[in-house]
Scaffold this active site. Sequence first.
Site, PDB file in Angstrom:
ATOM      1  N   ASP A 161      -3.875  -0.030  -0.715  1.00  0.00           N
ATOM      2  CA  ASP A 161      -3.119   0.363  -1.905  1.00  0.00           C
ATOM      3  C   ASP A 161      -1.636   0.284  -1.580  1.00  0.00           C
ATOM      4  O   ASP A 161      -1.202   0.718  -0.509  1.00  0.00           O
ATOM      5  CB  ASP A 161      -3.475   1.774  -2.358  1.00  0.00           C
ATOM      6  N   THR A 162      -0.877  -0.300  -2.488  1.00  0.00           N
ATOM      7  CA  THR A 162       0.556  -0.478  -2.289  1.00  0.00           C
ATOM      8  C   THR A 162       1.337   0.306  -3.336  1.00  0.00           C
ATOM      9  O   THR A 162       1.075   0.179  -4.531  1.00  0.00           O
ATOM     10  CB  THR A 162       0.937  -1.975  -2.363  1.00  0.00           C
TER      11      THR A 162
END
Length: 202
Positions: A76-77
């Site tokens: 996840d960014t």
Amino acid sequence: MPEALKPKFVLASASPRRLELLRQIGITPDVVAAADLDETPRPNELPRACAQRLAAAKAAHVATQIAEPALILAADTIVGLGRRILPKAEDRDTAKRCLTMLSGRRHTVVTAIAMVPSAAWPEGRRIERLVETVVTFSRLTPAQIDALLDHGDWSGKAGGYALQGMAAACIRYVGGSPSAVIGLPLFETAQMLRGQPGKWLA
């Protein structure tokens, strides 16, 4: 580990960017299974905590759907401006607000990775990593912002820009992992694979 006994490699993401990045280091997932979860940050949640929570949740969610031996990778960014989490730009107005806030400023891109084995592969190891990259935009003119918006590669991107896209012409500094900004830090991912039983990567 004999190839026939090697667990399947599962990418818990529908992101074409993460798929391309994995292929860059010679990894092609056997299965791509997006984790359809609510990614809304919790009230007062900080960027690091949000990224770690979501990466772990995505990996765990997909792992419950895999009955055979498998290794699941999720990521996840998050784009953080101070303590603030910038949204994924799903429309032009959101992208414009993000780019206006980022103009001339330094921000942090936080990418969390979670690698978990399925229940049918108990030999596998659960490993998590967090990678932070500092990115600085030049001061954007209204014309530059409009050009970035017209190009369209902001769609679905955290913070309303893509490092591998037109925005690269407006970014003066990247301190850390460029691949993490795109969606998957390759050095850390490779190290995690080398930490798993069997030969996943040279």
